[in-house]
Design a protein around this motif. Structure first.
Motif, PDB file in Angstrom:
ATOM      1  N   ASN A 106       0.662  -1.350   0.131  1.00  0.00           N
ATOM      2  CA  ASN A 106       0.165   0.178  -0.133  1.00  0.00           C
ATOM      3  C   ASN A 106       1.264   1.625   0.068  1.00  0.00           C
ATOM      4  O   ASN A 106       0.760   2.028  -0.948  1.00  0.00           O
ATOM      5  N   PHE A 109       2.889   1.494  -3.629  1.00  0.00           N
ATOM      6  CA  PHE A 109       1.651   2.292  -4.429  1.00  0.00           C
ATOM      7  C   PHE A 109       1.251   3.357  -4.686  1.00  0.00           C
ATOM      8  O   PHE A 109       0.916   4.304  -5.057  1.00  0.00           O
ATOM      9  N   TYR A 119       4.487   1.289 -16.835  1.00  0.00           N
ATOM     10  CA  TYR A 119       3.613   0.591 -16.336  1.00  0.00           C
ATOM     11  C   TYR A 119       4.246   0.789 -15.029  1.00  0.00           C
ATOM     12  O   TYR A 119       5.185  -0.665 -15.488  1.00  0.00           O
ATOM     13  N   ALA A 120       3.818   0.631 -14.168  1.00  0.00           N
ATOM     14  CA  ALA A 120       3.319  -0.646 -12.376  1.00  0.00           C
ATOM     15  C   ALA A 120       2.875  -1.694 -12.289  1.00  0.00           C
ATOM     16  O   ALA A 120       1.624  -1.752 -12.294  1.00  0.00           O
ATOM     17  N   ALA A 121       4.227  -2.383 -11.149  1.00  0.00           N
ATOM     18  CA  ALA A 121       2.686  -3.985 -11.117  1.00  0.00           C
ATOM     19  C   ALA A 121       3.822  -4.170 -10.053  1.00  0.00           C
ATOM     20  O   ALA A 121       4.475  -4.023  -9.874  1.00  0.00           O
ATOM     21  N   GLY A 122       2.875  -4.686  -9.216  1.00  0.00           N
ATOM     22  CA  GLY A 122       3.005  -5.388  -7.790  1.00  0.00           C
ATOM     23  C   GLY A 122       3.142  -6.478  -7.736  1.00  0.00           C
ATOM     24  O   GLY A 122       2.069  -6.932  -8.547  1.00  0.00           O
TER      25      GLY A 122
ATOM     26  N   PHE B  96      -3.938  -9.758 -13.145  1.00  0.00           N
ATOM     27  CA  PHE B  96      -2.851  -8.309 -13.227  1.00  0.00           C
ATOM     28  C   PHE B  96      -4.986  -8.871 -11.984  1.00  0.00           C
ATOM     29  O   PHE B  96      -5.870  -8.218 -12.369  1.00  0.00           O
ATOM     30  N   ALA B 101      -5.280   2.904  -6.781  1.00  0.00           N
ATOM     31  CA  ALA B 101      -3.625   2.844  -5.555  1.00  0.00           C
ATOM     32  C   ALA B 101      -4.224   3.057  -3.540  1.00  0.00           C
ATOM     33  O   ALA B 101      -3.244   2.326  -3.271  1.00  0.00           O
ATOM     34  N   ASN B 103      -6.430   1.661  -2.745  1.00  0.00           N
ATOM     35  CA  ASN B 103      -7.579   0.022  -2.824  1.00  0.00           C
ATOM     36  C   ASN B 103      -6.385  -1.016  -1.799  1.00  0.00           C
ATOM     37  O   ASN B 103      -4.834  -0.294  -1.580  1.00  0.00           O
ATOM     38  N   PHE B 105      -4.185  -3.188  -0.745  1.00  0.00           N
ATOM     39  CA  PHE B 105      -3.413  -4.776  -2.197  1.00  0.00           C
ATOM     40  C   PHE B 105      -2.554  -4.943  -0.699  1.00  0.00           C
ATOM     41  O   PHE B 105      -3.006  -6.490  -0.933  1.00  0.00           O
ATOM     42  N   GLY B 122      -0.515  -7.470  -8.438  1.00  0.00           N
ATOM     43  CA  GLY B 122      -1.613  -6.200  -8.284  1.00  0.00           C
ATOM     44  C   GLY B 122      -0.957  -4.784  -8.950  1.00  0.00           C
ATOM     45  O   GLY B 122      -0.235  -4.505  -9.373  1.00  0.00           O
ATOM     46  N   VAL B 123      -2.242  -4.246  -9.858  1.00  0.00           N
ATOM     47  CA  VAL B 123      -1.912  -3.199 -10.430  1.00  0.00           C
ATOM     48  C   VAL B 123      -3.023  -2.078 -10.289  1.00  0.00           C
ATOM     49  O   VAL B 123      -3.768  -1.342 -10.510  1.00  0.00           O
ATOM     50  N   PRO B 124      -1.888  -0.612  -9.569  1.00  0.00           N
ATOM     51  CA  PRO B 124      -2.560  -0.042  -8.753  1.00  0.00           C
ATOM     52  C   PRO B 124      -2.959   1.384  -9.909  1.00  0.00           C
ATOM     53  O   PRO B 124      -1.324   1.631 -10.724  1.00  0.00           O
ATOM     54  N   LEU B 131      -3.469   1.909 -18.322  1.00  0.00           N
ATOM     55  CA  LEU B 131      -3.335   0.626 -17.110  1.00  0.00           C
ATOM     56  C   LEU B 131      -1.797  -0.516 -17.322  1.00  0.00           C
ATOM     57  O   LEU B 131      -0.745  -0.379 -16.302  1.00  0.00           O
TER      58      LEU B 131
END
Lengths: 356, 356
Positions: A106, A109, A119-122, B96, B101, B103, B105, B122-124, B131
């Protein structure tokens, strides 16, 4: 998840957070920038794809990961621009931030800059296993995270084992059995990491690793010195003597950390056939006495790293007392002037040669 | 991020969380399962790729998103197995999970089952913008999220505008200007969503949307009825009358939500040339009087949805009082028996025809 959930660095962005106490790791990232730029320019072959995917393994909450990812993306872009002056189709970038599921994603992000170039992703999960589809990454990165073991070697917390690490929290004692148990666990974990990444990287993909190391051993095992951890161990023993902690509880606590010797690390990499070493050198990163110049900041640095593990074992009530004592001892024993308080980090660039 | 950060559903997994109060949305997901299975079997062309990428837009914290993603992955796998009996190379799946952001996660990630059949990320970010890299998704999904606007239409909170929505929190009044402002914002936002997804989906990719709708209008604007929101608005007015809230503060609060008419939604989709409607039908999802059968559970359902927005505007101290009052009024006015308390959700399957 088991103990998995306690590995994460301290979350949030408060004064005890990793985000606020990671300037040592930041110094390493900084120190590696120029090498990474040089190596990407020379060696990355990534010009025949529409999407370039990059992953940071063990990203924590920032800000270091953002700086590192920005440098990598910018350098790849520059390379493509230079190489193809009339290149009309710049690939798009997707950056994956990986850490344990218990990491504070959290905070990560909401800290992402909106004007970033990717483009971002976790991606939650342990990097000792697979996290991405096959051949889906072009560049992998990991900074100061490959000193974590997937677990504490079982023997060192077993009172019946010759490797029982009584009264200590890491392998700084004089028992060969203890350091052997740690080294074996490290070899296993590091191999799992390489195996997983070899599947995930495209053939020709690069991986930049920053790993805390010990200089090559010149003396015997009893000379191993990890002063910052020895001090922490002694603080736990102090609290036990004062009756604030159970002594058996202290005996059963060990840290899942290991700092390989340079030669040891090199041998482990060479054992894996899927990667070739393209570059390996000690970074000239600022030592801890510069990035955490006083006892207070050093204690916070350590707390941000391992409080989760300590809390899980000892409960949270004792943490303030423990780190107060730790700060005092860091001061009293002039830890930051101790020549054995190691800040040595090696940079390794690997190329994936696996054919998928 | 502005107000962006308050859009998220209530985090965590406590008794006021979205995770514990989303059985209505779960009912919709359930009701769509069979249709999704049928349509994937008939229409998804995804057999020529090594990696199948799926995204849920507006996933929140689970568990509904996990069920939906599992159904989609399983169905695609089954399709591939059936189609190619000797298929020796099942693609790998990457799912994904997208949401704002803000949320939670962290809760989403620790709730992921380890034995899942896909790699997770996860994609914020707001799904009203891009995205993902171009042409990088094979299947997109979004359930009960396309009733959120990117922002409250500015006119409805402007006392100098003819669209000023005084004393109300949604377009249930009798002002044409108010509903027109909401409808215009919806059209703009929905179009942004489709435009972004058209870039992100591969040509031939499918998108399944579950959207709360109103039946087609047969009467004039003054007949619009949104009883659950009207009740909430009246609770805010009650608190203002008691001096617990500033009346101007209530006037300036509106919800960024809109429930399009079926025909209106269809027209908006048809305006976009990149998608064709493959299927569109009203789901037989359980109505709220079944998924939230009493006033208490209904109040919690509403709280999990919009507490963030309310807190941002009114502060957090008043929330308990507000929802206590709301629960009482839900009971008193027999909201759950009100035939206008709409639970109508439409399923839309779109195919992306954009050539990249």
């Amino acid at each position: 998840m088991g103990a998995d959930q306690f590995y994460a660095m301290n979350g949030g962005d408060g004064y005890q957070s990793y985000a606020k106490n990671s300037s040592f790791q930041g110094g390493a990232t900084e120190a590696a920038n120029e090498i990474i730029k040089e190596e990407i320019s020379k060696k990355l072959d990534s010009t025949s794809t529409d999407i370039i995917r990059i992953a940071d393994f063990g990203c924590s909450t920032g800000p270091n990961t953002f700086h590192a990812m920005q440098i990598i993306v910018e350098t790849i872009k520059k390379k493509i621009e230079t190489q193809f002056a009339v290149f009309d189709k710049m690939p798009e970038f997707q950056v994956f931030f990986n850490d344990r599921a218990s990491n504070d994603f959290n905070t990560l992000f909401v800290s992402l800059r909106s004007e970033r170039q990717y483009y971002a992703a976790g991606v939650p999960g342990s990097f000792h296993g697979r996290l991405f589809p096959k051949a889906s990454l072009h560049f992998a990165y990991s900074s100061c995270t490959l000193n974590w073991l997937s677990e504490v070697p079982k023997e060192v917390v077993d009172p019946l084992s010759p490797a029982w690490n009584e009264g200590k929290i890491l392998y700084y004692g004089d028992k060969n059995e203890v350091i052997n148990a740690y080294a074996a666990q490290y070899a296993k974990d590091f191999n799992s990491f390489l195996k997983a990444r070899a599947e995930e990287l495209v053939s020709g993909g690069l991986m930049a690793l920053l790993i805390g190391v010990e200089p090559n051993p010149t003396k015997n095992v009893s000379s191993i010195s990890l002063p910052s951890f020895e001090l922490l161990g002694s603080c736990l023993m102090d609290l036990a003597k004062k009756g604030l902690l159970d002594i058996a509880k202290v005996d059963s606590f060990n840290l899942p950390s290991y700092f390989p010797y340079l030669n040891e690390l090199k041998a482990l990499i060479e054992r894996n056939q899927d990667f070739s070493i393209e570059r390996m050198e000690i970074l000239s990163n600022p030592p801890k006495r510069l990035t955490t110049p006083d006892a207070k900041s050093f204690a916070l640095f350590m707390r941000a790293l391992i409080e989760g593990l300590l809390q899980n074992h000892f409960g949270s009530e004792i943490m303030d007392e423990l780190f107060k004592r730790y700060e005092e001892k860091v001061e009293e024993f002039e830890l930051l002037l101790n020549p054995n308080e190691n800040s040595m980090i090696t940079f390794v660039l690997l190329k994936c040669n696996r054919m998928t």
